[in-house]
Write a protein that holds these residues in place. Structure first.
Motif, PDB file in Angstrom:
ATOM      1  N   LEU A  94       2.568   8.586   1.426  1.00  0.00           N
ATOM      2  CA  LEU A  94       3.089   7.561   2.332  1.00  0.00           C
ATOM      3  C   LEU A  94       3.294   6.263   1.570  1.00  0.00           C
ATOM      4  O   LEU A  94       2.440   5.865   0.772  1.00  0.00           O
ATOM      5  N   VAL A  95       4.418   5.587   1.813  1.00  0.00           N
ATOM      6  CA  VAL A  95       4.735   4.343   1.117  1.00  0.00           C
ATOM      7  C   VAL A  95       4.985   3.256   2.157  1.00  0.00           C
ATOM      8  O   VAL A  95       5.867   3.384   3.010  1.00  0.00           O
ATOM      9  N   PRO A 146       5.522  -0.928   3.531  1.00  0.00           N
ATOM     10  CA  PRO A 146       6.488  -2.008   3.290  1.00  0.00           C
ATOM     11  C   PRO A 146       6.167  -2.784   2.013  1.00  0.00           C
ATOM     12  O   PRO A 146       5.020  -3.179   1.788  1.00  0.00           O
ATOM     13  N   GLY A 147       7.189  -2.958   1.177  1.00  0.00           N
ATOM     14  CA  GLY A 147       7.041  -3.753  -0.037  1.00  0.00           C
ATOM     15  C   GLY A 147       6.494  -3.016  -1.230  1.00  0.00           C
ATOM     16  O   GLY A 147       6.560  -3.535  -2.353  1.00  0.00           O
ATOM     17  N   TYR A 148       5.930  -1.818  -1.034  1.00  0.00           N
ATOM     18  CA  TYR A 148       5.372  -1.081  -2.167  1.00  0.00           C
ATOM     19  C   TYR A 148       6.513  -0.626  -3.073  1.00  0.00           C
ATOM     20  O   TYR A 148       7.478  -0.019  -2.622  1.00  0.00           O
ATOM     21  N   ARG A 149       6.404  -0.914  -4.366  1.00  0.00           N
ATOM     22  CA  ARG A 149       7.463  -0.645  -5.325  1.00  0.00           C
ATOM     23  C   ARG A 149       7.304   0.748  -5.927  1.00  0.00           C
ATOM     24  O   ARG A 149       6.359   0.987  -6.696  1.00  0.00           O
ATOM     25  N   VAL A 150       8.200   1.634  -5.583  1.00  0.00           N
ATOM     26  CA  VAL A 150       8.228   2.962  -6.188  1.00  0.00           C
ATOM     27  C   VAL A 150       9.078   2.874  -7.446  1.00  0.00           C
ATOM     28  O   VAL A 150      10.123   2.217  -7.456  1.00  0.00           O
ATOM     29  N   HIS A 151       8.634   3.520  -8.518  1.00  0.00           N
ATOM     30  CA  HIS A 151       9.368   3.474  -9.782  1.00  0.00           C
ATOM     31  C   HIS A 151      10.816   3.889  -9.553  1.00  0.00           C
ATOM     32  O   HIS A 151      11.100   4.901  -8.918  1.00  0.00           O
ATOM     33  N   GLU A 152      11.748   3.090 -10.078  1.00  0.00           N
ATOM     34  CA  GLU A 152      13.176   3.313  -9.825  1.00  0.00           C
ATOM     35  C   GLU A 152      13.644   4.700 -10.219  1.00  0.00           C
ATOM     36  O   GLU A 152      14.497   5.290  -9.564  1.00  0.00           O
ATOM     37  N   ALA A 153      13.097   5.227 -11.307  1.00  0.00           N
ATOM     38  CA  ALA A 153      13.557   6.523 -11.817  1.00  0.00           C
ATOM     39  C   ALA A 153      12.880   7.704 -11.125  1.00  0.00           C
ATOM     40  O   ALA A 153      13.215   8.852 -11.380  1.00  0.00           O
ATOM     41  N   LEU A 171       0.801  -1.218   0.000  1.00  0.00           N
ATOM     42  CA  LEU A 171       0.000   0.000   0.000  1.00  0.00           C
ATOM     43  C   LEU A 171       0.831   1.264   0.000  1.00  0.00           C
ATOM     44  O   LEU A 171       1.943   1.310   0.535  1.00  0.00           O
ATOM     45  N   ALA A 172       0.257   2.305  -0.596  1.00  0.00           N
ATOM     46  CA  ALA A 172       0.750   3.677  -0.457  1.00  0.00           C
ATOM     47  C   ALA A 172      -0.489   4.564  -0.439  1.00  0.00           C
ATOM     48  O   ALA A 172      -1.586   4.128  -0.770  1.00  0.00           O
ATOM     49  N   ALA A 173      -0.320   5.802  -0.017  1.00  0.00           N
ATOM     50  CA  ALA A 173      -1.471   6.693   0.106  1.00  0.00           C
ATOM     51  C   ALA A 173      -1.048   8.130  -0.107  1.00  0.00           C
ATOM     52  O   ALA A 173       0.066   8.531   0.238  1.00  0.00           O
ATOM     53  N   LEU A 205      10.230  11.828  -7.151  1.00  0.00           N
ATOM     54  CA  LEU A 205       9.153  12.462  -6.410  1.00  0.00           C
ATOM     55  C   LEU A 205       9.231  12.073  -4.937  1.00  0.00           C
ATOM     56  O   LEU A 205       9.503  10.922  -4.605  1.00  0.00           O
ATOM     57  N   PRO A 206       8.986  13.040  -4.038  1.00  0.00           N
ATOM     58  CA  PRO A 206       9.163  12.769  -2.609  1.00  0.00           C
ATOM     59  C   PRO A 206       8.097  11.839  -2.056  1.00  0.00           C
ATOM     60  O   PRO A 206       6.925  11.898  -2.429  1.00  0.00           O
ATOM     61  N   SER A 207       8.484  10.950  -1.156  1.00  0.00           N
ATOM     62  CA  SER A 207       7.553  10.067  -0.465  1.00  0.00           C
ATOM     63  C   SER A 207       8.074   9.809   0.940  1.00  0.00           C
ATOM     64  O   SER A 207       9.253  10.017   1.227  1.00  0.00           O
TER      65      SER A 207
END
Length: 300
Positions: free
Chosen positions: A153-154, A156-163, A141-143, A166-168
């Motif tokens: 908010l990000v 555990p395990g949520y995959r943010v695009h490698e490139a 999950l992220a929100a 953007l702040p999280s």
């Protein structure tokens, strides 16, 4: 996000009826001599206005500037919430309205304030998550929190695009997810692809929340009935223009409602098959100045 290599003149802000060259009753696709055929040019960001390196080409900037000089208004319509959109608008010199958060937010870039904002009922969202997980198993999950400065908010395990630059904000305590008002939730599954996850979620909770696939790895839960078309209609009303005055550019299924609302929908060559199937026109990809290609043709 990196800055473009060159810095053309800022784009004009969207203008009201009194300021545009075409009158409020102008027929879609037609205009007085010298005026742009549409009074509103609505562009998605990722995969559409932005190239793969998250920049906007000088050619596209100049084409938008020329359309605005001929009576059109440019409006950004994006799935990104305001905090993830603001720096793009500032780079453009953009001071008009922007539709953010899949239509949840209408943002005045010139005054740096929200004009409208819709939040996701957190109790309903929690119920929706439980129902989806009962069908497909645990989700990552992220929100996106509400507000001009709302954090993403990000979990555990949520995959943010490698490139992504953007702040999280990472979180580990589930209570943090529900501590403040939210515009939307992002869901990912360890094995299901985006389209399959969106289909499963829509089947499980489509009567409780909206479910949209907005990009690679981006399946979102939204307030029921929310769409880019809803936000764009609100912004257009403030600008004194209508759907019949609007040409829209996009690339993903979250652009489907916007295409249904606008007089003319243009899909990028890199668009999702669902959008390609309903587009009035297909242009070149976001990396090949697809928006500029169409605008230049209409500018003659």
């Amino acid at each position: 996000m990196s800055a473009p290599a060159s810095s053309p003149a800022p784009l004009p802000a969207p203008r009201t009826d009194a300021e545009t060259d075409a009158g409020p009753d102008a027929e879609a696709g037609t205009a007085p001599d010298g005026a742009f055929p549409y009074r509103l040019v609505a562009t998605d960001l990722d995969g559409t206005l932005l190239r793969g390196d998250d920049t906007i080409s000088p050619r596209t900037r100049e084409a938008l500037k020329a359309a605005c000089a001929r009576g059109a208004a440019h409006i950004v319509v994006t799935g990104r919430a305001v905090p993830w959109t603001r720096h793009v608008l500032e780079d453009l010199g953009y001071e008009g309205l922007a539709v953010c958060g899949q239509g949840a937010q209408v943002y005045d870039a010139g005054e740096r304030r929200l004009l409208t904002s819709m939040t996701l009922d957190r109790q309903l969202a929690g119920l929706a998550l439980a129902k989806i997980e009962a069908e497909v198993g645990p989700l990552m999950l992220a929100a996106s929190r509400d507000g001009v400065d709302g954090e993403v908010l990000v979990g555990p395990g949520y995959r943010v695009h490698e490139a992504s630059t953007l702040p999280s904000l990472p979180y580990t305590d589930p209570a943090e997810l529900w501590a403040e008002p939210l515009n939307k939730l992002y869901i990912q599954h360890p094995t299901l692809g985006d389209d399959d996850l969106a289909t499963a979620a829509r089947s499980a909770v489509g009567d409780l929340v909206g479910v949209i696939m907005a990009g690679e790895g981006v399946v979102e839960l939204l307030p029921l009935g929310l769409s880019k078309a809803k936000g764009l209609a609100l912004a257009a009303r403030r600008l004194g223009v209508t759907a019949a005055d609007t040409i829209a550019f996009g690339d993903m299924p979250n652009d489907l409602p916007m295409f249904a609302w606008a007089a003319h929908g243009v899909a990028m060559a890199n668009a999702h098959p669902e959008l390609l199937a309903v587009a009035d026109e297909v242009t070149s990809s976001n990396d090949e100045d697809g928006i500029a290609e169409v605008l230049e043709r209409m500018l003659g």
